[in-house]
Scaffold this motif. Structure first.
Motif, PDB file in Angstrom:
ATOM      1  N   UNK A   1      55.649  15.292  -1.429  1.00  0.00           N
ATOM      2  CA  UNK A   1      54.682  14.834  -0.333  1.00  0.00           C
ATOM      3  C   UNK A   1      54.237  13.546  -0.766  1.00  0.00           C
ATOM      4  N   UNK A   2      53.840  13.410  -2.162  1.00  0.00           N
ATOM      5  CA  UNK A   2      53.129  12.271  -2.767  1.00  0.00           C
ATOM      6  C   UNK A   2      54.178  11.185  -2.608  1.00  0.00           C
ATOM      7  N   UNK A   3      55.679  11.453  -2.831  1.00  0.00           N
ATOM      8  CA  UNK A   3      56.493  10.253  -3.167  1.00  0.00           C
ATOM      9  C   UNK A   3      56.885   9.789  -1.535  1.00  0.00           C
ATOM     10  N   UNK A   4      56.791  10.935  -0.586  1.00  0.00           N
ATOM     11  CA  UNK A   4      56.787  10.511   0.717  1.00  0.00           C
ATOM     12  C   UNK A   4      55.630   9.659   1.448  1.00  0.00           C
ATOM     13  N   UNK A   5      54.679   9.825   0.858  1.00  0.00           N
ATOM     14  CA  UNK A   5      53.508   9.031   1.420  1.00  0.00           C
ATOM     15  C   UNK A   5      53.445   7.694   0.799  1.00  0.00           C
ATOM     16  N   UNK A   6      54.197   7.351  -0.473  1.00  0.00           N
ATOM     17  CA  UNK A   6      54.220   6.114  -0.966  1.00  0.00           C
ATOM     18  C   UNK A   6      52.955   5.692  -1.426  1.00  0.00           C
ATOM     19  N   UNK A   7      52.034   6.449  -2.168  1.00  0.00           N
ATOM     20  CA  UNK A   7      50.645   6.037  -2.295  1.00  0.00           C
ATOM     21  C   UNK A   7      50.722   4.869  -3.156  1.00  0.00           C
ATOM     22  N   UNK A   8      51.598   4.687  -4.254  1.00  0.00           N
ATOM     23  CA  UNK A   8      51.783   3.753  -5.162  1.00  0.00           C
ATOM     24  C   UNK A   8      51.923   2.375  -4.306  1.00  0.00           C
ATOM     25  N   UNK A   9      52.350   2.325  -3.356  1.00  0.00           N
ATOM     26  CA  UNK A   9      52.819   1.086  -2.511  1.00  0.00           C
ATOM     27  C   UNK A   9      51.615   0.901  -1.507  1.00  0.00           C
ATOM     28  N   UNK A  10      50.876   1.565  -1.283  1.00  0.00           N
ATOM     29  CA  UNK A  10      49.780   1.647  -0.124  1.00  0.00           C
ATOM     30  C   UNK A  10      48.636   0.130  -0.509  1.00  0.00           C
TER      31      UNK A  10
END
Length: 743
Positions: A153-162
């Protein structure tokens, strides 16, 4: 006892700023985890640790007993982590771990209510627990799958690139606190220092940032909450609108008029500042808040455009699981529609489709709330449109549906005592029965009036006293509106009998004699006429004169000329229709509708009752063009609704109505085509009437409301067929409002 309950609720309005949800062990645990800003070896809020130790349940868990296993697992794991972090309550930790080990497989129950963000937060806490050496079955397959799924889920949301975090992520930031950029997180802080009014998210922010306004928010909250932490703080805005909504639906709003106006003024200020949805970041709860606020504000005359709903991706929300409450709220809001509001048309279509599908599949439940009778609320909303739902019927049904122990589910479950409680219900039942007892006495008096005027001697006439009084009692139910109810019912009876007299009961000679008697308004005019005419005119003459005398007490002036004009206009229009039928004359649609507006016989009922609902009405107000506009829109709807339901019967009888005239003037069009066209006209006129009723003007709102009441009555009576003529169609509603008390 009723007065005591009313005073208690008024105090709740005055104390609304301090209203809180039930205590949340989960949020209390997160606040307890915050290390002292002076000494990181000690908790900043040790009182929260004490609360956790004192509030463990007998089975070793924390949370609301015997409810949602995922929720209790979340509460319990957070509490165990908080206690172990500060090496406190070792026995509590052991019994908590025992509960977790025995119930941990509940995390995969698909039919279970699931807290918002559970798939992110719970596995994050499992990692925290592992780091604290808490003995849990981390190698269990469901736990491994959950941990793996969280990473996906975290990878799919792309938190690091937001570039900027989505608000729903900030709401559950404690589940991703190790990987977020806290500078980006703090961009979402409320003015009070909180992250979307979430104590747990704000406590997590304080641990990472040591921001003083986070500390101030939590400290202020604990000063008011006696060491326990609520799920949402503050919740006053949502509590306010929901409290008003429930009091209104229970039939109690009239006891709190001043409090409601004051509260809605505050809500409107927040609406203008776009803060109505800042308390909840669950998208579905946001929609519920906005929908309730929209309905309340619009129906109380505030200027609230429908484009507030344009910001929602409704198709995305529809696919977000079981969101019945949100869709039901949208469906209700969509019906408070003004002309040209296409967004509400779209919402109505989408939400109706969603609810119909859920009903068909037997899946009327919601992951965001546990309600007593959500199924019943959806069933009623789908079967009876809001504009056809009479207030007292709605009250009666909702009293049965109202839950005193409803539970909301965000990150954790919680209760809101000022919205869901037993004393609202107790007062609603008492109030309903008091009003009903008064109405039963009025009905007995009306039966004596009916007998004294010999209406039963008129064999051609429908005997509709009960239905006529029901329409008044179901919309004008306050005890102080007794005179208005009686006047409404009496005029309803007389218009029904006169309608039958012109349709089937009177000869051409009798009709002309009766119309002339109404014109001169003299009992001597009926000497030598038939018994039917004498009975009919005497009843009309005596009743109208009695109403004139009563109105003088209310208004301080003579209204006889106004009432006589109304009645003469009615009988003249009915005579014209009778002549068309006898001579087989086919008028144009324009001629028909011009005559049909008064002949639908709504004016004597509505306009006579205006004088008894409170405001003083000068001749200037009564003659104001707005009154004619309101009456025109109501008459159009009434006539077309009546014609649609009676078209097949009247066609067989050789009578004209708007359906057959439309077909006559539009060659090749079928009866179905005509009905579609006329229903569109009804919808447009009804929406315009609602807009006229709600906008500020010279005409008092109480008086305009009578026109809307009559509109809803007509929509209900003609919802499926001619319910007014049917001897049984309305009996269930009649008995619920007038006959059967609430036990």
């Amino acid at each position: 006892m009723a007065e005591e309950l009313i005073l208690r609720i008024k105090r709740m309005f005055s104390e609304i700023e301090n209203i809180q949800t039930s205590a949340s062990a989960y949020d209390t645990a997160w606040v307890a985890m915050v290390p002292s800003l002076d000494n990181s070896q000690q908790p900043q809020f040790p009182q929260c640790l004490s609360w956790i130790i004192d509030n463990q349940l007998l089975d070793g868990s924390w949370g609301i007993p015997h409810l949602i296993i995922k929720d209790r697992l979340c509460h319990t794991l957070a509490c165990v982590i908080a206690l172990r972090k500060w090496n406190a309550g070792n026995q509590n930790v052991e019994t908590g771990l025992s509960f977790l080990r025995e119930n941990i497989e509940g995390i995969v129950h698909e039919d279970e209510y699931t807290p918002f963000g559970f798939q992110i937060i719970f596995p994050a806490m499992l990692e925290e627990a592992r780091g604290l050496c808490l003995e849990l079955p981390y190698d269990l397959k469901p736990i491994k799958l959950m941990l793996s799924h969280r990473e996906e889920i975290i990878k799919g949301k792309g938190i690091h690139h937001m570039h900027e975090y989505d608000s729903s992520l900030i709401y559950i930031v404690e589940g991703i606190h190790k990987i977020v950029d806290w500078n980006k997180v703090l961009e979402h802080q409320n003015k009070d220092g909180s992250l979307f009014n979430s104590p747990s998210a704000t406590a997590c922010a304080l641990m990472h940032t040591r921001k003083s306004n986070c500390l101030e928010y939590l400290s202020s909250m604990l000063q008011k909450s006696a060491n326990e932490v609520p799920s949402v703080y503050p919740i006053s805005l949502y509590a306010r609108i929901s409290m008003i909504d429930r009091l209104q639906r229970l039939g109690l709003a009239r006891h709190f008029k001043n409090e409601i106006v004051h509260t809605l003024d505050d809500v409107y200020r927040c609406w203008i500042q776009k803060e109505t949805s800042r308390e909840e970041k669950s998208p579905t709860l946001d929609i519920v808040s906005t929908s309730i606020a929209f309905i309340l504000l619009r129906l109380h005359g505030y200027d609230v455009p429908a484009d507030v709903f344009c910001c929602y991706d409704l198709h995305s929300i529809e696919q977000n699981g079981e969101v019945v409450t949100a869709m039901l709220s949208l469906y209700r809001a969509s019906q408070v529609m003004f002309p040209g509001e296409t967004i509400l048309e779209e919402i109505k279509t989408l939400s109706r489709k969603y609810l119909d599908k859920r009903k068909e599949n037997g899946r009327i439940y919601d992951h965001n709330v546990v309600m007593k009778d959500l199924h019943g609320e959806v069933e009623y909303a789908l079967s009876v449109p809001w504009y056809a739902s009479l207030e007292r019927i709605e009250n009666r049904i909702y009293i049965d549906q109202y839950g005193v122990d409803d539970i909301w589910i965000a990150k954790t479950s919680y209760k809101i005592p000022c919205i869901s409680n037993d004393f609202f219900l107790v007062l609603a039942k008492q109030d309903y029965n008091i009003c009903q007892a008064i109405q039963q006495k009025e009905l007995q008096e009306l039966k004596r009036w009916f007998t004294d005027n010999k209406f039963s001697h008129l064999k051609f006439a429908r005997q509709k006293l009960l239905y006529c009084y029901f329409s008044a009692a179901a919309t004008l139910f306050s005890p102080e509106l007794s005179a208005a109810r009686v006047v409404w019912a009496k005029n309803g009876v007389i218009t029904t009998v006169i309608d039958d007299f012109f349709d089937v009961g009177g000869s051409s000679e009798e009709i002309h004699g009766f119309v002339e008697a109404v014109r001169v308004w003299d009992e001597a005019a009926i000497d030598g006429l038939s018994e039917n005419v004498q009975i009919l005119f005497s009843a009309l003459y005596n009743t109208v004169n009695e109403i004139v005398q009563q109105a003088f007490v209310f208004q301080g002036r003579d209204i006889s000329v106004h009432l006589r004009e109304i009645w003469y206009r009615l009988v003249n229009s009915m005579m014209a229709e009778a002549q068309w039928a006898r001579t087989h004359c086919i008028p144009s649609m324009h001629e028909y509708m011009a005559n049909a507006e008064p002949s639908i016989a709504l004016e004597p009922i509505v306009l006579s009752s205006l004088y008894f609902v409170g405001p003083k009405l000068s001749e200037e107000i009564i003659c104001h063009p707005e009154y004619y506009s309101l009456m025109h829109l109501l008459n159009v709807c009434g006539r077309l609704l009546n014609d649609i339901q009676g078209c097949k019967r009247e066609a067989k009888q050789g009578k004209l109505n708007s359906v057959t005239l439309y077909m006559e003037e539009n060659s090749g069009r079928t009866m179905e085509d005509a009905i579609v066209y006329l229903r569109k006209t009804i919808d447009e006129s009804r929406q315009l009437l609602l807009k006229e009723v709600l906008r500020p003007s010279i005409v008092p709102r109480e008086c305009k409301q009578l026109h809307w009441n009559m509109m809803r009555i007509l929509q209900l009576f003609y919802l499926k067929n001619d319910g007014f003529t049917s001897p049984t169609e309305m009996l269930g509603y009649v008995n619920a409002v007038i006959v059967d008390p609430i036990l």
